[in-house]
Design an enzyme around this catalytic site. Structure first.
Site, PDB file in Angstrom:
ATOM      1  N   ASN A   1       0.850  -1.192   0.000  1.00  0.00           N
ATOM      2  CA  ASN A   1       0.000   0.000   0.000  1.00  0.00           C
ATOM      3  C   ASN A   1       0.889   1.247   0.000  1.00  0.00           C
ATOM      4  OD1 ASN A   1       0.579   0.765   2.852  1.00  0.00           O
ATOM      5  ND2 ASN A   1      -0.370  -1.233   3.216  1.00  0.00           N
TER       6      ASN A   1
ATOM      7  N   ASP B   1      -4.280  -6.654   5.125  1.00  0.00           N
ATOM      8  CA  ASP B   1      -5.314  -7.505   5.713  1.00  0.00           C
ATOM      9  C   ASP B   1      -5.359  -8.864   5.015  1.00  0.00           C
ATOM     10  OD1 ASP B   1      -6.268  -5.704   7.630  1.00  0.00           O
ATOM     11  OD2 ASP B   1      -7.406  -4.613   6.104  1.00  0.00           O
TER      12      ASP B   1
ATOM     13  N   LYS C   1       8.824 -17.077 -11.102  1.00  0.00           N
ATOM     14  CA  LYS C   1       8.072 -15.946 -11.644  1.00  0.00           C
ATOM     15  C   LYS C   1       6.825 -16.453 -12.378  1.00  0.00           C
ATOM     16  CE  LYS C   1       8.398 -12.142 -14.847  1.00  0.00           C
ATOM     17  NZ  LYS C   1       9.055 -11.630 -16.037  1.00  0.00           N
TER      18      LYS C   1
ATOM     19  N   LYS D   1     -13.608  -0.114  15.544  1.00  0.00           N
ATOM     20  CA  LYS D   1     -12.294  -0.772  15.691  1.00  0.00           C
ATOM     21  C   LYS D   1     -11.826  -0.707  17.144  1.00  0.00           C
ATOM     22  CE  LYS D   1     -10.991   0.314  11.000  1.00  0.00           C
ATOM     23  NZ  LYS D   1     -10.164   1.082  10.077  1.00  0.00           N
TER      24      LYS D   1
ATOM     25  N   LYS E   1     -11.288  -4.314  18.745  1.00  0.00           N
ATOM     26  CA  LYS E   1      -9.897  -4.737  19.004  1.00  0.00           C
ATOM     27  C   LYS E   1      -9.474  -4.521  20.465  1.00  0.00           C
ATOM     28  CE  LYS E   1      -8.663  -3.966  14.161  1.00  0.00           C
ATOM     29  NZ  LYS E   1      -7.582  -3.848  13.181  1.00  0.00           N
TER      30      LYS E   1
HETATM   31  N1  CTP Z   1      -3.855  -3.803  11.986  1.00  0.00           N
HETATM   32  C1  CTP Z   1      -3.106  -4.825  12.501  1.00  0.00           C
HETATM   33  N2  CTP Z   1      -3.038  -6.011  11.835  1.00  0.00           N
HETATM   34  C2  CTP Z   1      -3.689  -6.188  10.677  1.00  0.00           C
HETATM   35  C3  CTP Z   1      -4.451  -5.125  10.134  1.00  0.00           C
HETATM   36  C4  CTP Z   1      -4.510  -3.933  10.824  1.00  0.00           C
HETATM   37  O1  CTP Z   1      -2.521  -4.670  13.570  1.00  0.00           O
HETATM   38  N3  CTP Z   1      -3.577  -7.339  10.049  1.00  0.00           N
HETATM   39  C5  CTP Z   1      -3.908  -2.538  12.751  1.00  0.00           C
HETATM   40  C6  CTP Z   1      -3.285  -1.356  12.053  1.00  0.00           C
HETATM   41  O2  CTP Z   1      -1.895  -1.235  12.346  1.00  0.00           O
HETATM   42  C7  CTP Z   1      -4.087  -0.200  12.612  1.00  0.00           C
HETATM   43  C8  CTP Z   1      -5.429  -0.805  12.917  1.00  0.00           C
HETATM   44  O3  CTP Z   1      -5.233  -2.210  12.941  1.00  0.00           O
HETATM   45  O4  CTP Z   1      -3.536   0.260  13.826  1.00  0.00           O
HETATM   46  C9  CTP Z   1      -6.512  -0.476  11.935  1.00  0.00           C
HETATM   47  O5  CTP Z   1      -6.185  -0.896  10.670  1.00  0.00           O
HETATM   48  P1  CTP Z   1      -7.189  -0.714   9.414  1.00  0.00           P
HETATM   49  O6  CTP Z   1      -6.630  -1.450   8.251  1.00  0.00           O
HETATM   50  O7  CTP Z   1      -7.506   0.707   9.227  1.00  0.00           O
HETATM   51  O8  CTP Z   1      -8.457  -1.395   9.930  1.00  0.00           O
HETATM   52  P2  CTP Z   1      -8.919  -2.859   9.848  1.00  0.00           P
HETATM   53  O9  CTP Z   1      -9.248  -3.269  11.215  1.00  0.00           O
HETATM   54  O10 CTP Z   1      -7.929  -3.694   9.116  1.00  0.00           O
HETATM   55  O11 CTP Z   1     -10.271  -2.744   9.053  1.00  0.00           O
HETATM   56  P3  CTP Z   1     -10.567  -2.294   7.546  1.00  0.00           P
HETATM   57  O12 CTP Z   1      -9.354  -2.626   6.736  1.00  0.00           O
HETATM   58  O13 CTP Z   1     -11.754  -3.059   7.200  1.00  0.00           O
HETATM   59  O14 CTP Z   1     -10.820  -0.815   7.607  1.00  0.00           O
END
Ligand code: CTP
Length: 409
Positions: A209, A278, A288, A337, A341
């Site tokens: 990203n 995610d 490859k 969240k 979490k």
């Molecule tokens: N995070 C994490 N581990 C993951 C994904 C996210 O620890 N596998 C943490 C990120 O570092 C951040 C928080 O979760 O502090 C929120 O991440 P974000 O991607 O915005 O939210 P998600 O919970 O993944 O939900 P979504 O992608 O659906 O918005």
């Protein structure tokens, strides 16, 4: 950030003396009172007028003035100093300060000074590597002076090797780490994650990203300057680790999970600014992937949610802070969240807000806690970092953190 602080720079006779002018200028821009003492040899490389113009203060040159009042002034300067850095420090001055010689203005003031002392050695490689110089540096360290390791490279004398004075930006960081902030986080252990993760598709390609790591690095720098012991678990970014921070480089979400969970139990505070993937490809090709005429799809599987794991395994007294980047329903999604979490704070930002988002030096965030929602104004990421830390420290105090900062257990 250095308003009210007195920085004494000792300049000795090395070609790197010209770089100290830039250092003086950077310090003045932070509103430090910069006092420069030069040895007579140093004036062969740079003129006192340069420093006087940059600092607005009289530059003291080392023709040992026998005038009593002047000497007393020097003791007063040694007392007034908040930090004393000799840059460049020649082999000769290192030998002198290692053995308490005080035969000129610079060494007299240095010996009289009780505040943090830094040496930035700069000399020919053979001189630097000479066991006598190395022993002298060791002696300096033993007496509590900080020795800044010289860089390696092509030296002015034509040799290549160790002995190059680090760039002024690096010397500046040492001074900032020492003086820029009150040490209100002394004794605290803080883990920060930053940057993106990379999820391999095959040996050539990956999914990632746009995160640049700027926000997480700003938090790590701010916490270190406030005296915390900081571990920075970072995905691949172009940034240099802030001074005083332990860097743990990782690549993938799985690597970050491992690094964070291994260190988590020891932390007073964990701030997850990283943009963790995610999903990752279910199968990573060993060769490859070749193109075909048709479309292709990549099957993805979920990565472990590190923040959720931390929320489920938190140790007593530990504070957890997550980030949330959204493009819509910022507050609603971010509060969800916080609850899902089990964390203490979510720093929410909308990618579409001007001045927020990836790669910028500014941010516009809303801090979401169990107690409410606080929108911060547009500010630099450094300022945002301090605001976040200040709020978390207040939450720590509410949770019974003591001044010593040791984690409750
Ligand atoms: N995070 C994490 N581990 C993951 C994904 C996210 O620890 N596998 C943490 C990120 O570092 C951040 C928080 O979760 O502090 C929120 O991440 P974000 O991607 O915005 O939210 P998600 O919970 O993944 O939900 P979504 O992608 O659906 O918005």
């Amino acid at each position: 950030m250095l308003k009210g602080k007195t920085v004494v720079l000792g300049v000795t006779g090395g070609i790197a003396a010209y770089k100290t002018a830039s250092l003086a200028s950077m310090l003045v821009k932070q509103h430090a009172d910069v006092q420069v003492i030069m040895t007579e040899h140093a004036t062969n490389f740079i003129t006192p007028v340069t420093f006087e113009t940059l600092t607005g203060n009289k530059c003291m040159v080392d023709t040992f003035d026998r005038n009593f009042q002047f000497q007393v002034e020097h003791v007063a300067l040694a007392r007034r100093a908040d930090i004393f850095m000799i840059a460049p420090a020649t082999a000769n001055v290192i030998a002198k300060v290692a053995h308490g010689l005080a035969d000129d203005m610079l060494t007299t003031t240095f010996l009289a000074c009780k505040k943090p002392k830094y040496l930035a050695p700069a000399m020919n490689t053979q001189m630097y590597e000479n066991p006598i110089t190395q022993d002298n540096l060791e002696t300096c360290r033993r007496y509590g002076m900080h020795v800044i390791a010289p860089d390696s490279g092509y030296l002015a004398c034509g040799d290549t090797g160790a002995g190059k004075m680090p760039e002024p930006e690096e010397l500046f960081e040492y001074i900032m780490l020492e003086l820029a902030c009150e040490k209100d986080m002394a004794g605290k252990r803080v883990l920060v994650t930053a940057g993106p993760t990379r999820e391999a598709i095959d040996p050539v390609r990956y999914i990632t990203n746009h995160s640049t790591g700027k926000m997480g690095y700003a938090i790590a720098r701010a916490a270190a300057r406030r005296g915390a012991r900081v571990t920075l678990v970072s995905g691949p970014v172009e940034l240099k680790a802030p001074l005083g921070v332990e860097l743990v480089p990782v690549t993938s979400a799985a690597g970050m999970f491992q690094a964070v969970t291994a260190a988590a139990a020891d932390q007073d505070m964990i701030i997850k600014a990283a943009a963790v993937a995610d999903y990752r490809p279910s199968h990573v090709g060993t060769e490859k992937t070749k193109k075909t005429d048709g479309a292709m799809s990549i099957e993805l599987e979920r990565t472990d949610d590190i923040l959720a794991w931390l929320g489920a395994h938190r140790t007593p007294g530990q504070l957890l802070c997550g980030f949330s980047m959204e493009t819509q329903n910022l507050l609603e999604n971010s509060r969800a969240k916080l609850e899902k979490k089990h964390v203490d704070m979510i720093v929410a930002n909308n990618l579409k807000t001007a001045g927020a988002g990836f790669g910028t030096d500014t941010n516009v965030v809303t801090l979401i806690t169990g107690d409410g929602t606080e929108k911060l104004a547009l500010m630099t990421k450094d300022e945002t970092a301090h605001e976040i830390l200040t709020r978390l420290m207040a939450m720590g105090a509410d949770a019974g953190w003591t001044g010593g900062g040791e984690k409750l257990s």
